[in-house]
Design a protein around this motif. Structure first.
Motif, PDB file in Angstrom:
ATOM      1  N   GLY A   1       0.902  -1.188   0.007  1.00  0.00           N
ATOM      2  CA  GLY A   1      -0.010   0.092   0.021  1.00  0.00           C
ATOM      3  C   GLY A   1       0.778   1.266  -0.148  1.00  0.00           C
ATOM      4  O   GLY A   1       0.635   2.316  -0.744  1.00  0.00           O
ATOM      5  N   LEU A   2       1.759   1.322   0.864  1.00  0.00           N
ATOM      6  CA  LEU A   2       2.924   2.323   1.045  1.00  0.00           C
ATOM      7  C   LEU A   2       3.481   2.613  -0.523  1.00  0.00           C
ATOM      8  O   LEU A   2       3.642   3.839  -1.037  1.00  0.00           O
ATOM      9  N   GLY A   3       3.884   1.531  -0.939  1.00  0.00           N
ATOM     10  CA  GLY A   3       4.611   1.533  -2.420  1.00  0.00           C
ATOM     11  C   GLY A   3       3.601   2.200  -3.434  1.00  0.00           C
ATOM     12  O   GLY A   3       3.971   3.056  -4.217  1.00  0.00           O
ATOM     13  N   THR A   4       2.302   1.707  -3.453  1.00  0.00           N
ATOM     14  CA  THR A   4       1.291   2.287  -4.159  1.00  0.00           C
ATOM     15  C   THR A   4       1.134   3.754  -4.096  1.00  0.00           C
ATOM     16  O   THR A   4       1.061   4.312  -5.108  1.00  0.00           O
ATOM     17  N   LEU A   5       1.077   4.255  -2.870  1.00  0.00           N
ATOM     18  CA  LEU A   5       0.858   5.645  -2.655  1.00  0.00           C
ATOM     19  C   LEU A   5       2.054   6.439  -3.453  1.00  0.00           C
ATOM     20  O   LEU A   5       1.671   7.282  -3.990  1.00  0.00           O
TER      21      LEU A   5
ATOM     22  N   PHE B   1      -1.151   5.890  13.130  1.00  0.00           N
ATOM     23  CA  PHE B   1      -0.438   4.896  12.741  1.00  0.00           C
ATOM     24  C   PHE B   1       0.063   5.007  11.524  1.00  0.00           C
ATOM     25  O   PHE B   1       1.384   4.747  11.226  1.00  0.00           O
ATOM     26  N   LEU B   2      -0.487   5.498  10.623  1.00  0.00           N
ATOM     27  CA  LEU B   2       0.111   5.827   8.933  1.00  0.00           C
ATOM     28  C   LEU B   2       1.165   6.806   9.147  1.00  0.00           C
ATOM     29  O   LEU B   2       2.086   6.663   8.373  1.00  0.00           O
ATOM     30  N   LEU B   3       0.868   7.876   9.895  1.00  0.00           N
ATOM     31  CA  LEU B   3       2.100   8.840  10.103  1.00  0.00           C
ATOM     32  C   LEU B   3       3.316   8.422  10.571  1.00  0.00           C
ATOM     33  O   LEU B   3       4.372   8.566  10.128  1.00  0.00           O
ATOM     34  N   ARG B   4       3.204   7.438  11.438  1.00  0.00           N
ATOM     35  CA  ARG B   4       4.148   6.745  12.279  1.00  0.00           C
ATOM     36  C   ARG B   4       5.042   5.711  11.193  1.00  0.00           C
ATOM     37  O   ARG B   4       6.196   5.822  11.154  1.00  0.00           O
ATOM     38  N   VAL B   5       4.074   5.195  10.354  1.00  0.00           N
ATOM     39  CA  VAL B   5       4.966   4.326   9.423  1.00  0.00           C
ATOM     40  C   VAL B   5       5.590   5.019   8.445  1.00  0.00           C
ATOM     41  O   VAL B   5       6.626   4.731   7.929  1.00  0.00           O
ATOM     42  N   LEU B   6       5.016   5.992   7.983  1.00  0.00           N
ATOM     43  CA  LEU B   6       5.805   6.956   6.939  1.00  0.00           C
ATOM     44  C   LEU B   6       6.880   7.657   7.344  1.00  0.00           C
ATOM     45  O   LEU B   6       7.958   7.727   6.823  1.00  0.00           O
ATOM     46  N   ASP B   7       6.783   8.072   8.836  1.00  0.00           N
ATOM     47  CA  ASP B   7       7.952   8.445   9.348  1.00  0.00           C
ATOM     48  C   ASP B   7       9.158   7.299   9.341  1.00  0.00           C
ATOM     49  O   ASP B   7      10.202   7.613   9.147  1.00  0.00           O
ATOM     50  N   ILE B   8       8.753   6.314   9.878  1.00  0.00           N
ATOM     51  CA  ILE B   8       9.764   4.850  10.128  1.00  0.00           C
ATOM     52  C   ILE B   8      10.413   4.686   8.640  1.00  0.00           C
ATOM     53  O   ILE B   8      11.751   4.621   8.727  1.00  0.00           O
ATOM     54  N   THR B   9       9.659   4.902   7.685  1.00  0.00           N
ATOM     55  CA  THR B   9       9.998   4.209   6.569  1.00  0.00           C
ATOM     56  C   THR B   9      10.629   5.339   5.747  1.00  0.00           C
ATOM     57  O   THR B   9      11.407   5.379   4.464  1.00  0.00           O
TER      58      THR B   9
END
Length: 110
Positions: free
Chosen positions: A62-66, A88-96
């Motif tokens: 999903g992240l790659g698709t975005l 939760f998604l903001l955290r994932v975006l920060d981590i990646t």
């Protein structure tokens, strides 16, 4: 295991298309999201807003698709904006490290 579901509603105004997403963005639903955004890009508005307020899960696919859709929109002279991005998604975006690669516009800080 239940099959992941993603519902997408599209609302177009003069200068933007708002896609309201609800459910999960993952390997089973990422293609569906790509298809809808590609349809919008056939006649690209200046701005495409992905309202992620109803998204409950997003995996690496999903992240790659975005990111890919953001680039596609850019090539079509359109701007892809993520709104109502959950914590939760903001955290994932920060981590990646992807947060800087995506345009995020959260109206209200929660």
């Amino acid at each position: 295991m239940d099959r992941a579901e993603l519902s997408i509603t599209v609302h177009r105004t003069g200068d933007e298309a708002v896609l309201r997403l609800a459910g999960e963005i993952d390997m089973l639903t990422a293609a569906q999201l790509s298809t809808v955004v590609n349809e919008v890009l056939a006649d690209p508005p200046p701005r495409i807003v992905l309202d992620l307020g109803g998204v409950t899960f997003c995996d690496s696919q999903g992240l790659g698709t975005l990111v890919v859709l953001s680039r596609k929109a850019s090539h079509a002279q359109s701007l892809l904006v993520l709104s109502n991005v959950g914590d939760f998604l903001l955290r994932v975006l920060d981590i990646t490290g992807l947060r800087s690669a995506l345009m995020i516009r959260n109206e209200t800080a929660s």
